[in-house]
Design an enzyme around this catalytic site. Structure first.
Site, PDB file in Angstrom:
ATOM      1  N   GLU A   1      -7.536  -8.500  18.007  1.00  0.00           N
ATOM      2  CA  GLU A   1      -7.616  -7.233  17.278  1.00  0.00           C
ATOM      3  C   GLU A   1      -8.293  -6.181  18.148  1.00  0.00           C
ATOM      4  O   GLU A   1      -9.084  -6.508  19.045  1.00  0.00           O
ATOM      5  CB  GLU A   1      -8.488  -7.412  16.022  1.00  0.00           C
ATOM      6  CG  GLU A   1      -7.974  -8.440  15.035  1.00  0.00           C
ATOM      7  CD  GLU A   1      -6.765  -7.954  14.258  1.00  0.00           C
ATOM      8  OE1 GLU A   1      -6.554  -6.724  14.185  1.00  0.00           O
ATOM      9  OE2 GLU A   1      -6.016  -8.811  13.751  1.00  0.00           O
TER      10      GLU A   1
ATOM     11  N   ILE B   1      -1.420 -25.323   9.681  1.00  0.00           N
ATOM     12  CA  ILE B   1      -1.859 -26.729   9.590  1.00  0.00           C
ATOM     13  C   ILE B   1      -2.276 -27.005   8.138  1.00  0.00           C
ATOM     14  O   ILE B   1      -3.150 -26.315   7.620  1.00  0.00           O
ATOM     15  CB  ILE B   1      -3.067 -27.000  10.521  1.00  0.00           C
ATOM     16  CG1 ILE B   1      -2.740 -26.629  11.973  1.00  0.00           C
ATOM     17  CG2 ILE B   1      -3.522 -28.446  10.414  1.00  0.00           C
ATOM     18  CD1 ILE B   1      -3.918 -26.776  12.932  1.00  0.00           C
TER      19      ILE B   1
ATOM     20  N   ARG C   1       0.848  -1.199   0.000  1.00  0.00           N
ATOM     21  CA  ARG C   1       0.000   0.000   0.000  1.00  0.00           C
ATOM     22  C   ARG C   1       0.878   1.241   0.000  1.00  0.00           C
ATOM     23  O   ARG C   1       0.581   2.224  -0.659  1.00  0.00           O
ATOM     24  CB  ARG C   1      -0.887  -0.036   1.248  1.00  0.00           C
ATOM     25  CG  ARG C   1      -2.096   0.863   1.159  1.00  0.00           C
ATOM     26  CD  ARG C   1      -2.843   0.881   2.477  1.00  0.00           C
ATOM     27  NE  ARG C   1      -3.543  -0.367   2.745  1.00  0.00           N
ATOM     28  CZ  ARG C   1      -3.413  -1.087   3.863  1.00  0.00           C
ATOM     29  NH1 ARG C   1      -2.602  -0.702   4.805  1.00  0.00           N
ATOM     30  NH2 ARG C   1      -4.100  -2.192   4.031  1.00  0.00           N
TER      31      ARG C   1
ATOM     32  N   ASP D   1     -15.003 -15.265  12.006  1.00  0.00           N
ATOM     33  CA  ASP D   1     -13.765 -15.751  11.390  1.00  0.00           C
ATOM     34  C   ASP D   1     -13.782 -17.282  11.323  1.00  0.00           C
ATOM     35  O   ASP D   1     -13.498 -17.879  10.283  1.00  0.00           O
ATOM     36  CB  ASP D   1     -12.565 -15.250  12.208  1.00  0.00           C
ATOM     37  CG  ASP D   1     -11.263 -15.898  11.793  1.00  0.00           C
ATOM     38  OD1 ASP D   1     -10.624 -15.396  10.858  1.00  0.00           O
ATOM     39  OD2 ASP D   1     -10.887 -16.928  12.403  1.00  0.00           O
TER      40      ASP D   1
ATOM     41  N   LYS E   1     -13.961 -20.030   8.048  1.00  0.00           N
ATOM     42  CA  LYS E   1     -13.040 -21.160   7.864  1.00  0.00           C
ATOM     43  C   LYS E   1     -13.799 -22.483   7.780  1.00  0.00           C
ATOM     44  O   LYS E   1     -13.505 -23.316   6.912  1.00  0.00           O
ATOM     45  CB  LYS E   1     -12.033 -21.201   9.018  1.00  0.00           C
ATOM     46  CG  LYS E   1     -11.080 -20.011   9.004  1.00  0.00           C
ATOM     47  CD  LYS E   1     -10.293 -19.957  10.296  1.00  0.00           C
ATOM     48  CE  LYS E   1      -9.346 -18.790  10.344  1.00  0.00           C
ATOM     49  NZ  LYS E   1      -8.822 -18.540  11.689  1.00  0.00           N
TER      50      LYS E   1
ATOM     51  N   GLY F   1      -0.133 -16.262  12.636  1.00  0.00           N
ATOM     52  CA  GLY F   1       1.259 -15.844  12.820  1.00  0.00           C
ATOM     53  C   GLY F   1       1.950 -15.950  11.485  1.00  0.00           C
ATOM     54  O   GLY F   1       1.677 -16.871  10.705  1.00  0.00           O
TER      55      GLY F   1
ATOM     56  N   LYS G   1      -9.431 -15.869   3.713  1.00  0.00           N
ATOM     57  CA  LYS G   1     -10.655 -16.644   4.014  1.00  0.00           C
ATOM     58  C   LYS G   1     -11.915 -15.806   3.839  1.00  0.00           C
ATOM     59  O   LYS G   1     -12.957 -16.313   3.438  1.00  0.00           O
ATOM     60  CB  LYS G   1     -10.599 -17.214   5.424  1.00  0.00           C
ATOM     61  CG  LYS G   1     -10.555 -16.150   6.500  1.00  0.00           C
ATOM     62  CD  LYS G   1      -9.625 -16.508   7.612  1.00  0.00           C
ATOM     63  CE  LYS G   1      -9.020 -15.268   8.198  1.00  0.00           C
ATOM     64  NZ  LYS G   1      -7.755 -15.390   8.786  1.00  0.00           N
TER      65      LYS G   1
HETATM   66  N1  LIG Z   1      -1.556 -12.591   9.731  1.00  0.00           N
HETATM   67  C1  LIG Z   1      -1.886 -13.881   9.874  1.00  0.00           C
HETATM   68  O1  LIG Z   1      -1.454 -14.569  10.809  1.00  0.00           O
HETATM   69  C2  LIG Z   1      -2.787 -14.531   8.865  1.00  0.00           C
HETATM   70  C3  LIG Z   1      -3.099 -15.907   9.002  1.00  0.00           C
HETATM   71  C4  LIG Z   1      -3.914 -16.513   8.048  1.00  0.00           C
HETATM   72  C5  LIG Z   1      -4.437 -15.765   7.020  1.00  0.00           C
HETATM   73  N2  LIG Z   1      -4.147 -14.425   6.930  1.00  0.00           N
HETATM   74  C6  LIG Z   1      -4.726 -13.677   5.825  1.00  0.00           C
HETATM   75  O2  LIG Z   1      -3.694 -13.003   5.122  1.00  0.00           O
HETATM   76  C7  LIG Z   1      -4.206 -11.805   4.563  1.00  0.00           C
HETATM   77  C8  LIG Z   1      -3.320 -10.633   4.980  1.00  0.00           C
HETATM   78  O3  LIG Z   1      -3.329 -10.530   6.391  1.00  0.00           O
HETATM   79  P1  LIG Z   1      -2.157  -9.744   7.159  1.00  0.00           P
HETATM   80  O4  LIG Z   1      -2.389  -9.951   8.598  1.00  0.00           O
HETATM   81  O5  LIG Z   1      -0.826 -10.102   6.600  1.00  0.00           O
HETATM   82  O6  LIG Z   1      -2.497  -8.229   6.752  1.00  0.00           O
HETATM   83  P2  LIG Z   1      -1.570  -6.935   6.810  1.00  0.00           P
HETATM   84  O7  LIG Z   1      -0.536  -7.094   7.865  1.00  0.00           O
HETATM   85  O8  LIG Z   1      -2.504  -5.762   6.861  1.00  0.00           O
HETATM   86  O9  LIG Z   1      -0.787  -6.917   5.414  1.00  0.00           O
HETATM   87  C9  LIG Z   1      -1.424  -6.586   4.233  1.00  0.00           C
HETATM   88  C10 LIG Z   1      -0.357  -6.276   3.190  1.00  0.00           C
HETATM   89  O10 LIG Z   1      -1.006  -5.969   1.957  1.00  0.00           O
HETATM   90  C11 LIG Z   1      -0.567  -4.682   1.501  1.00  0.00           C
HETATM   91  N3  LIG Z   1      -1.717  -4.023   0.844  1.00  0.00           N
HETATM   92  C12 LIG Z   1      -2.911  -3.740   1.388  1.00  0.00           C
HETATM   93  N4  LIG Z   1      -3.700  -3.124   0.480  1.00  0.00           N
HETATM   94  C13 LIG Z   1      -2.989  -3.033  -0.651  1.00  0.00           C
HETATM   95  C14 LIG Z   1      -3.254  -2.499  -1.934  1.00  0.00           C
HETATM   96  N5  LIG Z   1      -4.423  -1.937  -2.239  1.00  0.00           N
HETATM   97  N6  LIG Z   1      -2.297  -2.566  -2.876  1.00  0.00           N
HETATM   98  C15 LIG Z   1      -1.094  -3.141  -2.587  1.00  0.00           C
HETATM   99  N7  LIG Z   1      -0.784  -3.667  -1.387  1.00  0.00           N
HETATM  100  C16 LIG Z   1      -1.720  -3.612  -0.427  1.00  0.00           C
HETATM  101  C17 LIG Z   1      -0.090  -3.931   2.733  1.00  0.00           C
HETATM  102  O11 LIG Z   1       0.850  -2.954   2.362  1.00  0.00           O
HETATM  103  P3  LIG Z   1       1.586  -2.003   3.447  1.00  0.00           P
HETATM  104  O12 LIG Z   1       2.592  -2.911   4.128  1.00  0.00           O
HETATM  105  O13 LIG Z   1       2.222  -0.925   2.668  1.00  0.00           O
HETATM  106  O14 LIG Z   1       0.504  -1.529   4.382  1.00  0.00           O
HETATM  107  C18 LIG Z   1       0.516  -5.070   3.556  1.00  0.00           C
HETATM  108  O15 LIG Z   1       1.835  -5.323   3.151  1.00  0.00           O
HETATM  109  C19 LIG Z   1      -5.664 -11.692   5.039  1.00  0.00           C
HETATM  110  O16 LIG Z   1      -6.509 -12.201   4.041  1.00  0.00           O
HETATM  111  C20 LIG Z   1      -5.692 -12.586   6.266  1.00  0.00           C
HETATM  112  O17 LIG Z   1      -6.980 -13.113   6.529  1.00  0.00           O
HETATM  113  C21 LIG Z   1      -3.335 -13.800   7.826  1.00  0.00           C
END
Ligand SMILES: NC(=O)c1ccc[n+]([C@@H]2O[C@H](COP(=O)([O-])OP(=O)(O)OC[C@H]3O[C@@H](n4cnc5c(N)ncnc54)[C@H](OP(=O)(O)O)[C@@H]3O)[C@@H](O)[C@H]2O)c1
Length: 426
Positions: free
Chosen positions: A177, A123, A32, A188, A192, A296, A92
């Site tokens: 959160e 997992i 972003r 959530d 899943k 994580g 998801k």
């Molecule tokens: N975190 C977990 O443990 C986890 C586990 C399972 C599934 N997930 C899934 O993974 C996905 C991401 O989660 P997250 O926790 O990693 O989110 P996050 O920390 O908010 O990271 C999102 C990333 O996407 C980038 N981004 C957002 N909007 C964008 C856009 N319009 N154009 C280009 N880049 C963009 C952000 O850029 P910036 O860095 O510049 O803000 C950031 O790098 C979600 O679908 C979530 O459900 C996450």
């Protein structure tokens, strides 16, 4: 978690290459805000704010959508699939809302949509259902799939603390959160379990058909009484397969997520803190169990790497539909209405301590042909409100709800009755 995937690829990309005979290169990373400082050192030249440039880049063979959200993420995935590029996603929320449409698009374009990281983090449960258990009908699937809720329930049990106190602390420690509703109200987990139910049973289960309850109602008192009865309260997502029944549908399933009493000796009762676990029962294999970190960035990156490796293998071997990501194979599957499902229950009432109260409640339950298997009523003072705990034999949710409405109208009942399911994994 995009950073986690980049880091894991730097660490183990060579290992995967040597195992697969395919070399990986991260061509570009869309973010972003390119000016943001990041814990993972990604060369500035590889960063862009233009996701379209990444997806449409002819050098991009595989697209990983790890941004979350539904609008832009959907645009990213559809653009890539329309170009015939395989997509790896952890999203998801998007799959839950639009999975059927996206899998169909992938099929039409002769490519694949991989989604291992979307359920239960590290997992590999998607691969288990897609590949390892392909020769089984899945008769039961039980999951602890929300780490935040499991963390809160674990601490409530260990410390005897209130939901709101543990939630506040979990938020402070980064385990919940700031806006916790998606997790603690069960949404959530519902997303899943909907994905797992669809994959296991071959027809799409939309979120609206998933009975969803969160953990806000669980009190330290419930945890304590459950323990006294030999149970532990967990937020259990489940998919149960029923016989065809009168509807004549070939596959009838219950899909739900609810706070549930599980026997304390059962392995799922001992899955604690942020850990996830999924128990899958196949008609050939019997019970199988999968345990690990449900979130994580490192754990989830492991699942994304597995998908990237699969996508690369498919590209190398020209087997884009080797194991299709989601195969609709039940044309007339049906999600059973929660009213028609049968369960045992834990019922907590707040009653005025006076003679005859239990008899009146038992009579109202009896009118609905609902039996009581045990009762706990701590000693109180006559005229005061005291908790009354009833363990209820198998009853339909419809019958139980009807009886509860009548019970709730009794003048001796104070507050709202609390009803949780009891699961013995039969
Ligand atoms: N975190 C977990 O443990 C986890 C586990 C399972 C599934 N997930 C899934 O993974 C996905 C991401 O989660 P997250 O926790 O990693 O989110 P996050 O920390 O908010 O990271 C999102 C990333 O996407 C980038 N981004 C957002 N909007 C964008 C856009 N319009 N154009 C280009 N880049 C963009 C952000 O850029 P910036 O860095 O510049 O803000 C950031 O790098 C979600 O679908 C979530 O459900 C996450």
């Amino acid at each position: 978690m995009g950073g986690g995937v980049y880091h894991a690829l730097q660490r183990n990309g060579g290992l995967i290459s040597s195992r697969l005979g395919v070399k990986f290169r991260v061509s570009q990373v869309a973010v972003r805000d390119v000016s943001k400082s990041r814990p993972v050192d990604i060369p500035r030249a590889r960063l862009t704010q233009d996701w379209r440039a990444v997806v449409e880049n002819p050098e991009t063979d595989i697209v990983c959508e790890l941004m979350g959200g539904v609008t832009t993420a959907k645009a990213v995935i559809t653009t890539a699939l329309k170009l015939g590029k395989p997509v790896v996603t952890a999203n998801k929320a998007l799959l839950s809302a639009c999975g059927e449409e996206l899998f169909e698009l992938a099929k039409q374009r002769g490519t694949s949509l991989y989604y291992e990281a979307s359920v239960a983090g590290g997992i590999p449960i998607i691969k288990v259902l897609r590949e390892a258990l392909i020769g089984n009908r899945i008769t039961r699937l039980y999951g602890i799939v929300n780490g935040t809720c499991n963390y809160i329930l674990t601490r409530m049990k260990l410390e005897g603390a209130d939901f709101s106190a543990v939630l506040a602390d979990a938020q402070r420690l980064g385990f919940a959160e700031a806006e916790p509703s998606l997790d603690v109200d069960g949404h959530d987990g519902a997303q899943k379990i909907g994905i797992l139910a669809s994959l296991a049973h071959g027809f799409w289960v939309p979120p609206a058909q998933i009975h969803t309850e969160g953990i806000r109602e669980v009190t330290p008192l419930d945890i304590q009484f459950a323990e006294q009865l030999g149970y532990t309260i967990k937020l259990i997502a489940m998919v149960k397969k029923f016989d065809a029944g009168r509807s004549g549908k070939t596959t009838r399933i219950q899909v739900s997520i609810t706070p549930t009493l599980v026997p304390s000796s059962h392995v799922l009762a001992n899955v604690n803190h942020v850990f996830n676990a999924v128990l899958v029962r196949g008609d050939v294999v019997g019970d199988t169990l999968y345990y690990g970190r449900g979130a994580g960035q490192d754990a989830t990156a492991s699942s994304v790497l597995s998908d990237i490796a699969d996508a690369a293998l498919d590209l190398q071997c020209h087997t884009e539909q080797r194991v299709p990501a989601f195969v609709p194979h039940e044309n007339d599957g049906e999600v059973v209405k929660i009213d028609d499902t049968i369960s045992r229950y834990y019922l907590r009432l707040s009653v005025v301590d006076k003679p005859g109260t239990l008899a009146r409640i038992a009579a109202l339950l009896g009118q609905s042909k609902i039996g009581i298997s045990s009762v706990i009523q701590p000693e109180g003072h006559e005229g005061e409100s005291v908790p009354l705990i009833l363990m209820i034999h198998d009853a339909s949710f419809a019958a139980m709800s009807k009886a509860l409405t009548k019970i709730g109208r009794l003048p001796v009942i104070k507050g709202t009755p609390v009803l949780f399911r009891v699961e013995n994994f039969e």
